[in-house]
Design a protein around this motif. Sequence first.
Motif, PDB file in Angstrom:
ATOM      1  N   PHE A 107       0.863  -1.174   0.000  1.00 37.13           N
ATOM      2  CA  PHE A 107       0.000   0.000   0.000  1.00 37.13           C
ATOM      3  C   PHE A 107       0.902   1.227   0.000  1.00 37.13           C
ATOM      4  O   PHE A 107       2.098   1.125   0.254  1.00 37.13           O
ATOM      5  CB  PHE A 107      -0.925   0.016   1.226  1.00 37.13           C
ATOM      6  CG  PHE A 107      -0.232   0.419   2.501  1.00 37.13           C
ATOM      7  CD1 PHE A 107      -0.404   1.688   3.032  1.00 37.13           C
ATOM      8  CD2 PHE A 107       0.600  -0.466   3.166  1.00 37.13           C
ATOM      9  CE1 PHE A 107       0.253   2.064   4.194  1.00 37.13           C
ATOM     10  CE2 PHE A 107       1.241  -0.106   4.337  1.00 37.13           C
ATOM     11  CZ  PHE A 107       1.071   1.161   4.849  1.00 37.13           C
ATOM     12  N   THR A 108       0.337   2.387  -0.289  1.00 38.21           N
ATOM     13  CA  THR A 108       1.080   3.638  -0.170  1.00 38.21           C
ATOM     14  C   THR A 108       0.306   4.574   0.740  1.00 38.21           C
ATOM     15  O   THR A 108      -0.926   4.479   0.854  1.00 38.21           O
ATOM     16  CB  THR A 108       1.297   4.337  -1.531  1.00 38.21           C
ATOM     17  OG1 THR A 108       0.040   4.838  -1.994  1.00 38.21           O
ATOM     18  CG2 THR A 108       1.898   3.390  -2.565  1.00 38.21           C
ATOM     19  N   HIS A 109       1.029   5.475   1.362  1.00 35.82           N
ATOM     20  CA  HIS A 109       0.367   6.447   2.235  1.00 35.82           C
ATOM     21  C   HIS A 109      -0.492   7.429   1.437  1.00 35.82           C
ATOM     22  O   HIS A 109      -1.416   8.019   1.996  1.00 35.82           O
ATOM     23  CB  HIS A 109       1.394   7.184   3.092  1.00 35.82           C
ATOM     24  CG  HIS A 109       2.108   6.268   4.030  1.00 35.82           C
ATOM     25  ND1 HIS A 109       1.450   5.567   5.018  1.00 35.82           N
ATOM     26  CD2 HIS A 109       3.411   5.909   4.114  1.00 35.82           C
ATOM     27  CE1 HIS A 109       2.320   4.825   5.678  1.00 35.82           C
ATOM     28  NE2 HIS A 109       3.517   5.006   5.146  1.00 35.82           N
ATOM     29  N   LEU A 110      -0.224   7.551   0.166  1.00 36.42           N
ATOM     30  CA  LEU A 110      -1.072   8.398  -0.683  1.00 36.42           C
ATOM     31  C   LEU A 110      -2.474   7.818  -0.806  1.00 36.42           C
ATOM     32  O   LEU A 110      -3.437   8.551  -1.044  1.00 36.42           O
ATOM     33  CB  LEU A 110      -0.450   8.559  -2.074  1.00 36.42           C
ATOM     34  CG  LEU A 110       0.899   9.281  -2.118  1.00 36.42           C
ATOM     35  CD1 LEU A 110       1.473   9.240  -3.532  1.00 36.42           C
ATOM     36  CD2 LEU A 110       0.745  10.714  -1.641  1.00 36.42           C
ATOM     37  N   ASP A 111      -2.595   6.489  -0.663  1.00 29.21           N
ATOM     38  CA  ASP A 111      -3.894   5.821  -0.752  1.00 29.21           C
ATOM     39  C   ASP A 111      -4.559   5.625   0.603  1.00 29.21           C
ATOM     40  O   ASP A 111      -5.625   5.014   0.685  1.00 29.21           O
ATOM     41  CB  ASP A 111      -3.741   4.459  -1.434  1.00 29.21           C
ATOM     42  CG  ASP A 111      -3.412   4.582  -2.904  1.00 29.21           C
ATOM     43  OD1 ASP A 111      -3.830   5.578  -3.524  1.00 29.21           O
ATOM     44  OD2 ASP A 111      -2.723   3.692  -3.431  1.00 29.21           O
ATOM     45  N   GLU A 112      -3.947   6.108   1.680  1.00 33.58           N
ATOM     46  CA  GLU A 112      -4.553   6.039   3.018  1.00 33.58           C
ATOM     47  C   GLU A 112      -5.338   7.310   3.287  1.00 33.58           C
ATOM     48  O   GLU A 112      -4.909   8.397   2.914  1.00 33.58           O
ATOM     49  CB  GLU A 112      -3.469   5.949   4.102  1.00 33.58           C
ATOM     50  CG  GLU A 112      -2.869   4.619   4.316  1.00 33.58           C
ATOM     51  CD  GLU A 112      -1.975   4.628   5.551  1.00 33.58           C
ATOM     52  OE1 GLU A 112      -1.050   5.466   5.614  1.00 33.58           O
ATOM     53  OE2 GLU A 112      -2.210   3.797   6.441  1.00 33.58           O
TER      54      GLU A 112
END
Length: 152
Positions: A107-112
Motif C-alpha cells: 500500500f502507499t500512504h497516498l492511498d490512506e
Amino acid sequence: MAGKSETKGSDNARFVIHSLHRISRGTALCGPGHTYPGATVPFGLVQVSPDTGNIGWKYCPGYLYGDSSIIGFSHSHLSGTGWMDLGDLRFMPFTGNEQQEDYRSKFTHLDEKASPGYYSVQLSDYNVKVELTATPHSAYHRYTFATNTVHL
C-alpha cells in the motif's frame, strides 16, 4: 490555548475530534510513538486499524508508518503503551490463490485516508479498497473488490 474548546460532558467528543484534526498523522505515527491510524471513538470498545507487523517492540500498536505492506485489519489496538498486546480478530481481504503462505499486500500512504472514526486504504496487490469505521461497541469493514474472485 488557541483553539481549545471550553466544553463539558457530551461535548468532550467534539473537542477530541477538533483536536485530532490539528495533529499531523505522519508525525504522530513516525518512530516509536506506538500509535495507530485506525478508526475508534472516545471510550469505544474497539480500535479497528491496519496491522503492518506483529513481531518485536516496534510493533506495539500493530502499525509502523515506515512499512509499505499490510498484513491485515484487526479490532483491538493500544496507543502509547510500549508493550505489544491485542491485534486480535484480524481480517485480510484478498483475491487470487487461497493457498498462498503470505497474504500481506503493498500500500502507499497516498492511498490512506484517516479521520476520527474512519480509515481507508487501497491494497495494491489485490486491488481492494478497505474502509473501516467504529461505533462505541463495534467496528464495520467494507471491502470493495475489483474482481469476482474474493476471499477473507
